[in-house]
Design a protein around this motif. Structure first.
Motif, mmCIF file in Angstrom:
data_model
loop_
_atom_site.group_PDB
_atom_site.id
_atom_site.type_symbol
_atom_site.label_atom_id
_atom_site.label_comp_id
_atom_site.label_asym_id
_atom_site.label_seq_id
_atom_site.Cartn_x
_atom_site.Cartn_y
_atom_site.Cartn_z
ATOM 1 N N HIS A 12 4.980 -1.884 -6.808
ATOM 2 C CA HIS A 12 6.424 -1.595 -6.865
ATOM 3 C C HIS A 12 6.671 -0.258 -7.570
ATOM 4 C CE1 HIS A 12 8.322 -5.170 -5.173
ATOM 5 N NE2 HIS A 12 7.498 -5.942 -5.854
ATOM 6 N N ALA A 13 5.942 -0.016 -8.650
ATOM 7 C CA ALA A 13 6.116 1.240 -9.384
ATOM 8 C C ALA A 13 5.776 2.436 -8.499
ATOM 9 C CB ALA A 13 5.241 1.241 -10.633
ATOM 10 N N MET A 14 4.714 2.319 -7.713
ATOM 11 C CA MET A 14 4.342 3.384 -6.793
ATOM 12 C C MET A 14 5.449 3.628 -5.768
ATOM 13 S SD MET A 14 1.281 4.875 -7.150
ATOM 14 C CE MET A 14 0.638 5.237 -5.525
ATOM 15 N N GLN A 15 6.080 2.553 -5.315
ATOM 16 C CA GLN A 15 7.135 2.699 -4.312
ATOM 17 C C GLN A 15 8.360 3.393 -4.909
ATOM 18 O OE1 GLN A 15 6.160 1.841 -1.377
ATOM 19 N NE2 GLN A 15 8.015 2.431 -0.263
ATOM 20 N N VAL A 16 8.699 3.059 -6.138
ATOM 21 C CA VAL A 16 9.821 3.707 -6.809
ATOM 22 C C VAL A 16 9.545 5.193 -7.013
ATOM 23 C CG1 VAL A 16 11.124 3.848 -8.987
ATOM 24 C CG2 VAL A 16 10.638 1.612 -7.960
ATOM 25 N N MET A 17 8.348 5.524 -7.432
ATOM 26 C CA MET A 17 8.001 6.907 -7.738
ATOM 27 C C MET A 17 7.595 7.701 -6.495
ATOM 28 S SD MET A 17 6.052 6.359 -11.395
ATOM 29 C CE MET A 17 6.008 8.109 -11.781
ATOM 30 N N ALA A 18 7.316 6.987 -5.418
ATOM 31 C CA ALA A 18 7.056 7.594 -4.115
ATOM 32 C C ALA A 18 5.985 8.689 -4.194
ATOM 33 C CB ALA A 18 8.364 8.116 -3.517
ATOM 34 N N GLY A 19 6.274 9.879 -3.669
ATOM 35 C CA GLY A 19 5.267 10.932 -3.575
ATOM 36 C C GLY A 19 4.702 11.350 -4.908
ATOM 37 N N ILE A 20 5.575 11.415 -5.940
ATOM 38 C CA ILE A 20 5.096 11.830 -7.256
ATOM 39 C C ILE A 20 4.180 10.780 -7.858
ATOM 40 C CG2 ILE A 20 6.931 10.862 -8.719
ATOM 41 C CD1 ILE A 20 5.445 14.415 -8.975
ATOM 42 N N GLY A 21 4.385 9.523 -7.484
ATOM 43 C CA GLY A 21 3.498 8.459 -7.933
ATOM 44 C C GLY A 21 2.136 8.546 -7.287
ATOM 45 N N PHE A 22 2.133 8.938 -6.017
ATOM 46 C CA PHE A 22 0.880 9.007 -5.262
ATOM 47 C C PHE A 22 0.060 10.239 -5.618
ATOM 48 C CE2 PHE A 22 -1.632 9.930 -1.433
ATOM 49 C CZ PHE A 22 -2.226 8.699 -1.217
ATOM 50 N N CYS A 23 0.734 11.305 -5.996
ATOM 51 C CA CYS A 23 0.067 12.600 -6.182
ATOM 52 C C CYS A 23 -0.135 12.924 -7.658
ATOM 53 C CB CYS A 23 0.868 13.705 -5.502
ATOM 54 S SG CYS A 23 0.981 13.525 -3.722
ATOM 55 N N GLY A 24 -1.115 12.307 -8.263
ATOM 56 C CA GLY A 24 -1.565 12.766 -9.564
ATOM 57 C C GLY A 24 -0.898 12.176 -10.773
ATOM 58 N N SER A 25 0.049 11.260 -10.619
ATOM 59 C CA SER A 25 0.636 10.633 -11.802
ATOM 60 C C SER A 25 -0.323 9.600 -12.374
ATOM 61 C CB SER A 25 1.963 9.945 -11.453
ATOM 62 O OG SER A 25 1.712 8.715 -10.794
ATOM 63 N N ARG A 26 -0.073 9.200 -13.620
ATOM 64 C CA ARG A 26 -0.958 8.183 -14.194
ATOM 65 C C ARG A 26 -0.762 6.840 -13.508
ATOM 66 N NH1 ARG A 26 1.349 7.830 -20.373
ATOM 67 N NH2 ARG A 26 3.400 6.898 -19.987
ATOM 68 N N VAL A 27 0.367 6.649 -12.834
ATOM 69 C CA VAL A 27 0.569 5.405 -12.091
ATOM 70 C C VAL A 27 -0.434 5.300 -10.948
ATOM 71 C CG1 VAL A 27 2.183 4.104 -10.649
ATOM 72 C CG2 VAL A 27 2.989 5.170 -12.750
ATOM 73 N N SER A 28 -0.777 6.398 -10.331
ATOM 74 C CA SER A 28 -1.781 6.338 -9.254
ATOM 75 C C SER A 28 -3.153 5.997 -9.818
ATOM 76 C CB SER A 28 -1.822 7.665 -8.489
ATOM 77 O OG SER A 28 -2.240 8.729 -9.314
ATOM 78 N N ARG A 29 -3.439 6.484 -11.036
ATOM 79 C CA ARG A 29 -4.713 6.119 -11.677
ATOM 80 C C ARG A 29 -4.722 4.637 -12.016
ATOM 81 N NH1 ARG A 29 -4.429 9.079 -16.102
ATOM 82 N NH2 ARG A 29 -4.087 7.431 -17.637
ATOM 83 N N ILE A 30 -3.630 4.136 -12.556
ATOM 84 C CA ILE A 30 -3.528 2.713 -12.885
ATOM 85 C C ILE A 30 -3.656 1.865 -11.623
ATOM 86 C CG2 ILE A 30 -1.951 0.929 -13.752
ATOM 87 C CD1 ILE A 30 -0.847 3.096 -15.685
ATOM 88 N N TYR A 31 -3.050 2.338 -10.538
ATOM 89 C CA TYR A 31 -3.127 1.622 -9.260
ATOM 90 C C TYR A 31 -4.589 1.399 -8.860
ATOM 91 C CZ TYR A 31 -1.827 0.593 -4.359
ATOM 92 O OH TYR A 31 -1.651 -0.002 -3.138
ATOM 93 N N ARG A 32 -5.427 2.447 -9.035
ATOM 94 C CA ARG A 32 -6.845 2.327 -8.685
ATOM 95 C C ARG A 32 -7.599 1.451 -9.690
ATOM 96 N NH1 ARG A 32 -9.222 6.609 -9.725
ATOM 97 N NH2 ARG A 32 -7.585 8.083 -10.300
ATOM 98 N N ASP A 33 -7.282 1.639 -10.965
ATOM 99 C CA ASP A 33 -8.019 0.918 -12.008
ATOM 100 C C ASP A 33 -7.732 -0.579 -12.007
ATOM 101 O OD1 ASP A 33 -9.112 3.313 -12.840
ATOM 102 O OD2 ASP A 33 -7.707 3.592 -14.501
ATOM 103 N N LEU A 34 -6.507 -0.934 -11.649
ATOM 104 C CA LEU A 34 -6.103 -2.341 -11.753
ATOM 105 C C LEU A 34 -6.720 -3.235 -10.684
ATOM 106 C CD1 LEU A 34 -2.329 -2.772 -12.695
ATOM 107 C CD2 LEU A 34 -4.304 -3.840 -13.758
ATOM 108 N N ARG A 35 -7.100 -2.672 -9.572
ATOM 109 C CA ARG A 35 -7.558 -3.536 -8.473
ATOM 110 C C ARG A 35 -8.763 -4.384 -8.859
ATOM 111 N NH1 ARG A 35 -8.542 -6.841 -5.621
ATOM 112 N NH2 ARG A 35 -8.232 -7.068 -3.363
ATOM 113 N N ILE A 36 -9.584 -3.874 -9.765
ATOM 114 C CA ILE A 36 -10.777 -4.616 -10.166
ATOM 115 C C ILE A 36 -10.436 -5.878 -10.949
ATOM 116 C CG2 ILE A 36 -11.113 -3.398 -12.353
ATOM 117 C CD1 ILE A 36 -13.855 -4.578 -9.890
ATOM 118 N N THR A 37 -9.232 -5.947 -11.513
ATOM 119 C CA THR A 37 -8.887 -7.108 -12.345
ATOM 120 C C THR A 37 -8.869 -8.405 -11.546
ATOM 121 O OG1 THR A 37 -6.481 -6.782 -12.051
ATOM 122 C CG2 THR A 37 -7.538 -5.687 -13.936
#
Length: 378
Positions: free
Chosen positions: A330-355
């Protein structure tokens, strides 16, 4: 149950957030993530704040803080966008004190206080993950000429690059039903370590380890022969609870970043946070953040009071890993392009999947919890 934060806990959280805000490490974390490097600057801050000794048992010289304090620390670390998934090594200390020899305790315990990886844990293999049985564990130990020799291949081993030893689960080549733990050196003859490519967790190394007749001694046995799984099983429930803390803490950062962005980003002449469809995302995130925090406070209180049930640890891990991934989406969707391109939310998105995988997949958590629950209604 009284979940009000004590003055000491409040000051501790304040000190963590102030230190990390002052250092402003986000660009540093991005660099470490790109280069697959451990964030040593961050680690130095944690050491200065006393975070490494904080959760070590009092009998070992630590502060003996409990699960509620652990949750609050990880929450503060997550809120500041740190790789909170790195902060877990100290949970091995209880098993070491309970099952280690005097020599092993004296050798490894000081490393916990320094924030150094005391040792990696080698359970998983290409044929063994959730199922750690004598039929799936292929790594063996063989006694020969007064020595012990380890042969096999360990897979998905966290932190092995920085560790001189791996606590290795192996079966007796002469009696395969005996599964035993051994401290095996990983930087000497016969051992080969290779980092694995991962989707996320780039500030932690995940490894394959091969043992080819690695020579050790009887004194390197951990606990007793044949007690390999039971020697660390008491810590599994707490580790799963900490996995849940980690998932919640990372999701909290993404949630708060998305809320701030929704108040700043202008579209159609107004902040996007005033648009109902964006508000739907905010509400979906808020519900899960609140539910995770309330659940974890309750289960942490149970842990501190000796009341944590096995199914609660699995429920927490399953619910928080699933919910955290939903929140970050949801956070990625709110932040849209800026979320996908280099924000820490994109890093968290990748890191969280392993949980949803590490520490026992969501599917195995369901099996563990449902079995315990159904027992109560027989």
């Amino acid at each position: 149950m009284d979940f009000r934060i004590t003055e000491e806990q409040e000051l501790m959280v304040q000190a963590i957030e102030e230190a990390l805000t002052r250092e402003n490490l986000e660009s540093y974390f991005q660099e470490c993530d790109r280069n697959h490097e451990h964030p040593h600057k961050f680690w130095d801050i944690l050491k200065e704040l006393g975070c490494f000794s904080m959760f070590l048992p009092e009998e070992a010289g630590g502060d003996g803080e409990g699960a509620i304090t652990m949750l609050l620390v990880m929450e503060a670390l997550g809120r500041c966008g740190t790789p909170v998934y790195l902060f877990w090594d100290h949970v091995k200390a209880d098993a070491l004190l309970e099952n280690g020899t005097k020599e092993q305790i004296e050798k490894f315990m000081p490393l916990f206080f320094e924030g150094h990886p005391a040792y990696a844990q080698g359970f998983s293999e290409p044929t063994a993950g959730t199922d750690l049985s004598s039929g799936t564990i292929l790594t063996t130990y063989t006694r020969r000429n007064g020595k012990v020799y380890i042969n096999g291949h360990k897979h998905f081993i966290s932190g092995a690059q920085g560790s001189d030893y791996c606590l290795t689960l192996a079966k007796n080549s002469e009696n395969p039903e005996q599964l035993t733990l051994w401290f095996v050196p990983t930087n000497g003859p016969g051992c080969k370590k290779e980092p694995m490519e991962t989707m996320g967790l780039h500030m932690e190394n995940v490894n394959d380890i091969w043992f080819d007749d690695v020579e050790i001694e009887e004194k390197d046995m951990f606990s007793t022969e044949g007690n390999g799984l039971l020697a660390t099983s008491k810590g599994f429930d707490y580790e799963r609870l900490i996995d849940a803390f980690n998932a919640y803490a990372q999701a909290l950062c993404a949630y708060e970043d998305a809320c701030r962005y929704a108040n700043q980003r202008i579209a159609f002449g107004k902040e996007i946070g005033r648009l109902q469809l964006i508000q739907n995302h905010i509400m979906e995130m808020a519900m899960r953040i609140e539910a995770m925090r309330d659940m974890l406070l309750r289960y942490a209180w149970n842990k501190d009071n000796g009341l944590l049930r096995r199914e609660e640890a699995s429920i927490a891990k399953q619910f928080c890993s699933e919910s955290a991934n939903i929140v970050v989406d949801h956070a990625m969707q709110v932040m849209a392009g800026i979320g996908f391109c280099g924000s820490r939310v994109s890093r968290i998105y990748r890191d969280l999947r392993i949980t949803r995988i590490s520490g026992g997949t969501g599917e195995i958590q369901t099996v563990i919890a449902s079995k315990q629950i159904l027992k109560r209604y027989r």
